[in-house]
Design a protein around this motif. Structure first.
Motif, PDB file in Angstrom:
ATOM      1  N   VAL A 100       2.940  -1.791 -18.680  1.00 40.12           N
ATOM      2  CA  VAL A 100       1.885  -0.795 -18.434  1.00 40.12           C
ATOM      3  C   VAL A 100       2.495   0.604 -18.375  1.00 40.12           C
ATOM      4  CG1 VAL A 100       0.192   0.005 -16.747  1.00 40.12           C
ATOM      5  CG2 VAL A 100       0.343  -2.426 -17.287  1.00 40.12           C
ATOM      6  N   SER A 101       3.639   0.721 -17.705  1.00 37.62           N
ATOM      7  CA  SER A 101       4.318   2.017 -17.625  1.00 37.62           C
ATOM      8  C   SER A 101       4.714   2.514 -19.012  1.00 37.62           C
ATOM      9  CB  SER A 101       5.556   1.889 -16.724  1.00 37.62           C
ATOM     10  OG  SER A 101       6.267   3.104 -16.674  1.00 37.62           O
ATOM     11  N   TRP A 102       5.289   1.625 -19.820  1.00 38.56           N
ATOM     12  CA  TRP A 102       5.678   2.021 -21.184  1.00 38.56           C
ATOM     13  C   TRP A 102       4.461   2.396 -22.003  1.00 38.56           C
ATOM     14  CZ3 TRP A 102       4.261  -0.263 -25.825  1.00 38.56           C
ATOM     15  CH2 TRP A 102       4.933   0.213 -26.952  1.00 38.56           C
ATOM     16  N   LEU A 103       3.389   1.649 -21.847  1.00 40.03           N
ATOM     17  CA  LEU A 103       2.183   1.888 -22.632  1.00 40.03           C
ATOM     18  C   LEU A 103       1.601   3.273 -22.354  1.00 40.03           C
ATOM     19  CD1 LEU A 103       0.493   0.159 -24.642  1.00 40.03           C
ATOM     20  CD2 LEU A 103      -1.026  -0.364 -22.728  1.00 40.03           C
ATOM     21  N   LEU A 104       1.678   3.704 -21.095  1.00 37.45           N
ATOM     22  CA  LEU A 104       1.075   4.976 -20.718  1.00 37.45           C
ATOM     23  C   LEU A 104       2.012   6.174 -20.898  1.00 37.45           C
ATOM     24  CD1 LEU A 104      -0.813   3.898 -17.463  1.00 37.45           C
ATOM     25  CD2 LEU A 104      -1.765   4.243 -19.745  1.00 37.45           C
ATOM     26  N   LEU A 105       3.325   5.914 -20.982  1.00 37.99           N
ATOM     27  CA  LEU A 105       4.278   7.026 -20.987  1.00 37.99           C
ATOM     28  C   LEU A 105       5.066   7.183 -22.281  1.00 37.99           C
ATOM     29  CD1 LEU A 105       5.870   6.668 -17.422  1.00 37.99           C
ATOM     30  CD2 LEU A 105       3.962   8.120 -18.109  1.00 37.99           C
ATOM     31  N   LEU A 111       1.361  10.752 -12.900  1.00 41.01           N
ATOM     32  CA  LEU A 111       1.321   9.418 -13.506  1.00 41.01           C
ATOM     33  C   LEU A 111       2.678   8.706 -13.489  1.00 41.01           C
ATOM     34  CD1 LEU A 111      -0.412   7.303 -14.920  1.00 41.01           C
ATOM     35  CD2 LEU A 111       0.070   8.448 -17.094  1.00 41.01           C
ATOM     36  N   PRO A 112       3.799   9.348 -13.871  1.00 41.88           N
ATOM     37  CA  PRO A 112       5.089   8.635 -13.803  1.00 41.88           C
ATOM     38  C   PRO A 112       5.450   8.197 -12.387  1.00 41.88           C
ATOM     39  CG  PRO A 112       5.280  10.613 -15.151  1.00 41.88           C
ATOM     40  CD  PRO A 112       3.957  10.686 -14.479  1.00 41.88           C
ATOM     41  N   TYR A 113       5.130   9.027 -11.389  1.00 37.62           N
ATOM     42  CA  TYR A 113       5.415   8.669 -10.002  1.00 37.62           C
ATOM     43  C   TYR A 113       4.559   7.484  -9.571  1.00 37.62           C
ATOM     44  CZ  TYR A 113       7.698  13.251  -9.714  1.00 37.62           C
ATOM     45  OH  TYR A 113       8.520  14.335  -9.922  1.00 37.62           O
ATOM     46  N   PHE A 114       3.286   7.507  -9.957  1.00 39.71           N
ATOM     47  CA  PHE A 114       2.392   6.395  -9.629  1.00 39.71           C
ATOM     48  C   PHE A 114       2.887   5.093 -10.238  1.00 39.71           C
ATOM     49  CE2 PHE A 114      -1.040   3.793 -11.422  1.00 39.71           C
ATOM     50  CZ  PHE A 114      -1.619   3.308 -10.257  1.00 39.71           C
ATOM     51  N   LEU A 115       3.307   5.134 -11.501  1.00 38.17           N
ATOM     52  CA  LEU A 115       3.764   3.918 -12.174  1.00 38.17           C
ATOM     53  C   LEU A 115       5.061   3.404 -11.561  1.00 38.17           C
ATOM     54  CD1 LEU A 115       2.923   4.939 -15.838  1.00 38.17           C
ATOM     55  CD2 LEU A 115       1.740   3.249 -14.428  1.00 38.17           C
ATOM     56  N   ALA A 116       5.925   4.310 -11.099  1.00 40.51           N
ATOM     57  CA  ALA A 116       7.131   3.870 -10.389  1.00 40.51           C
ATOM     58  C   ALA A 116       6.762   3.161  -9.090  1.00 40.51           C
ATOM     59  CB  ALA A 116       8.037   5.067 -10.110  1.00 40.51           C
ATOM     60  N   PHE A 159       0.809  -1.217   0.000  1.00 41.08           N
ATOM     61  CA  PHE A 159       0.000   0.000   0.000  1.00 41.08           C
ATOM     62  C   PHE A 159       0.845   1.271   0.000  1.00 41.08           C
ATOM     63  CE2 PHE A 159      -1.835   3.235   2.884  1.00 41.08           C
ATOM     64  CZ  PHE A 159      -2.893   3.659   2.109  1.00 41.08           C
ATOM     65  N   PHE A 160       1.891   1.310   0.815  1.00 41.87           N
ATOM     66  CA  PHE A 160       2.598   2.568   1.044  1.00 41.87           C
ATOM     67  C   PHE A 160       3.332   3.093  -0.186  1.00 41.87           C
ATOM     68  CE2 PHE A 160       6.047   5.266   2.614  1.00 41.87           C
ATOM     69  CZ  PHE A 160       5.331   6.157   3.392  1.00 41.87           C
ATOM     70  N   PRO A 161       4.038   2.267  -0.981  1.00 35.10           N
ATOM     71  CA  PRO A 161       4.710   2.837  -2.161  1.00 35.10           C
ATOM     72  C   PRO A 161       3.754   3.539  -3.125  1.00 35.10           C
ATOM     73  CG  PRO A 161       5.571   0.663  -1.701  1.00 35.10           C
ATOM     74  CD  PRO A 161       4.388   0.848  -0.796  1.00 35.10           C
ATOM     75  N   ILE A 162       2.553   2.979  -3.292  1.00 37.93           N
ATOM     76  CA  ILE A 162       1.564   3.636  -4.143  1.00 37.93           C
ATOM     77  C   ILE A 162       1.165   4.974  -3.539  1.00 37.93           C
ATOM     78  CG2 ILE A 162      -0.768   3.495  -5.087  1.00 37.93           C
ATOM     79  CD1 ILE A 162       0.995   1.564  -6.472  1.00 37.93           C
TER      80      ILE A 162
END
Length: 273
Positions: free
Chosen positions: A256-261, A185-190, A143-146
């Motif tokens: 998923v990260s590549w697809l969105l970014l 969004l990039p932070y969320f995907l990380a 939970f926490f990293p998200i």
């Protein structure tokens, strides 16, 4: 003429092929060296099984391992899903209200810094369902990293753009959906990549602590079961499945990260060069 040859761009296809061949070559060398060492020094299989014996055990036991494997995958996937929903929603609340962030963020930090091994026995005692207890343990860790990464991303929107939105009279909802969420969004995907691996680790740790047999057990219990029987190749087979699951989760979250970014963000564009 010489400078033109040296400055010629690399073939993207050959670069991608090299990225695939190099890890496979390293794996082949390591497995071959391990196989040779076990055979040359005649190491007993109950101390160090050869890779061929491990793969043979995986092939033989795979039908019986599939139900346990699916339980571990299910717990990991649900924990990650609930982490995304809960962590993302709470991060949006934190970004909208500093008072809510000051009130609840310390408790999220407490959950993160408390080792899951220490609280898993208590969770298993107080939660009636073993499956729900395992899911809760995995969720706490993932939970926490998200939450943390998404909160930082929402706060990292360009202040000049925030002022511009205010100048043009944009509502808080418009600022959130059209500026802060794309910036986060990039932070969320990380954070998603980190939480994917942590959810699997926490699920395995919780299964170790639970140590219960039956239809609801995962791969971690099968590792314990094989250790009690001194079936070392079987243990390695279970660990191989767990490693494959972790790699698959990382690959899926990376895709998923590549697809969105990949069409707009510098982090994805730099990888494609």
């Amino acid at each position: 003429m010489r400078a033109d040859v040296d400055d010629a761009p690399e073939d993207p296809g050959s670069g991608r092929l090299l990225k695939i061949i190099l890890p496979l070559a390293v794996a082949a060398v390591l497995l071959g060296s391990c196989e040779a060492a076990v055979r040359i020094y005649e190491i007993p299989h109950y101390l160090m099984p050869s890779p061929s014996r491990v793969f043979d055990s995986l092939w033989t036991d795979f039908p019986s391992l599939v139900p346990s494997w699916l339980v571990t995958i299910q717990i990991t996937g649900l924990a990650l899903l609930f982490s995304v929903l809960g962590g993302g929603a709470l991060a949006i609340l934190f970004a909208q209200s500093p008072w809510i962030e000051r009130a609840f963020l310390p408790y999220a930090v407490v959950l993160q810094v408390t080792p899951v091994v220490a609280i898993a026995p208590l969770i298993i005692i107080y939660v009636p369902s073993t499956y729900a207890a395992l899911l809760l343990c995995a969720w706490i860790v993932a939970f926490f990293p998200i939450l943390s990464n998404t909160t930082i991303g929402l706060h990292s929107a360009d202040h000049n753009l925030v002022d511009l939105f205010q100048l043009y009279g944009a509502s808080r909802w418009q600022t959130l959906t059209q500026l802060r969420l794309p910036s986060a969004l990039p932070y969320f995907l990380a954070g998603l990549k980190v939480s994917g691996g942590l959810s699997l680790i926490a699920a395995v740790v919780a299964e170790y602590v639970a140590g219960t047999a039956g239809t609801g057990t995962g791969l971690a219990y099968r590792v314990l079961e094989n250790s009690y029987r001194m079936n070392i190749p079987g243990m390695f087979a279970c660990l191989l499945l767990l490693a494959f699951t972790g790699v698959a989760i990382f690959g899926l979250t990376s895709f998923v990260s590549w697809l969105l970014l990949h069409r707009w963000h510098d982090s994805a564009l730099a990888r494609e060069r």
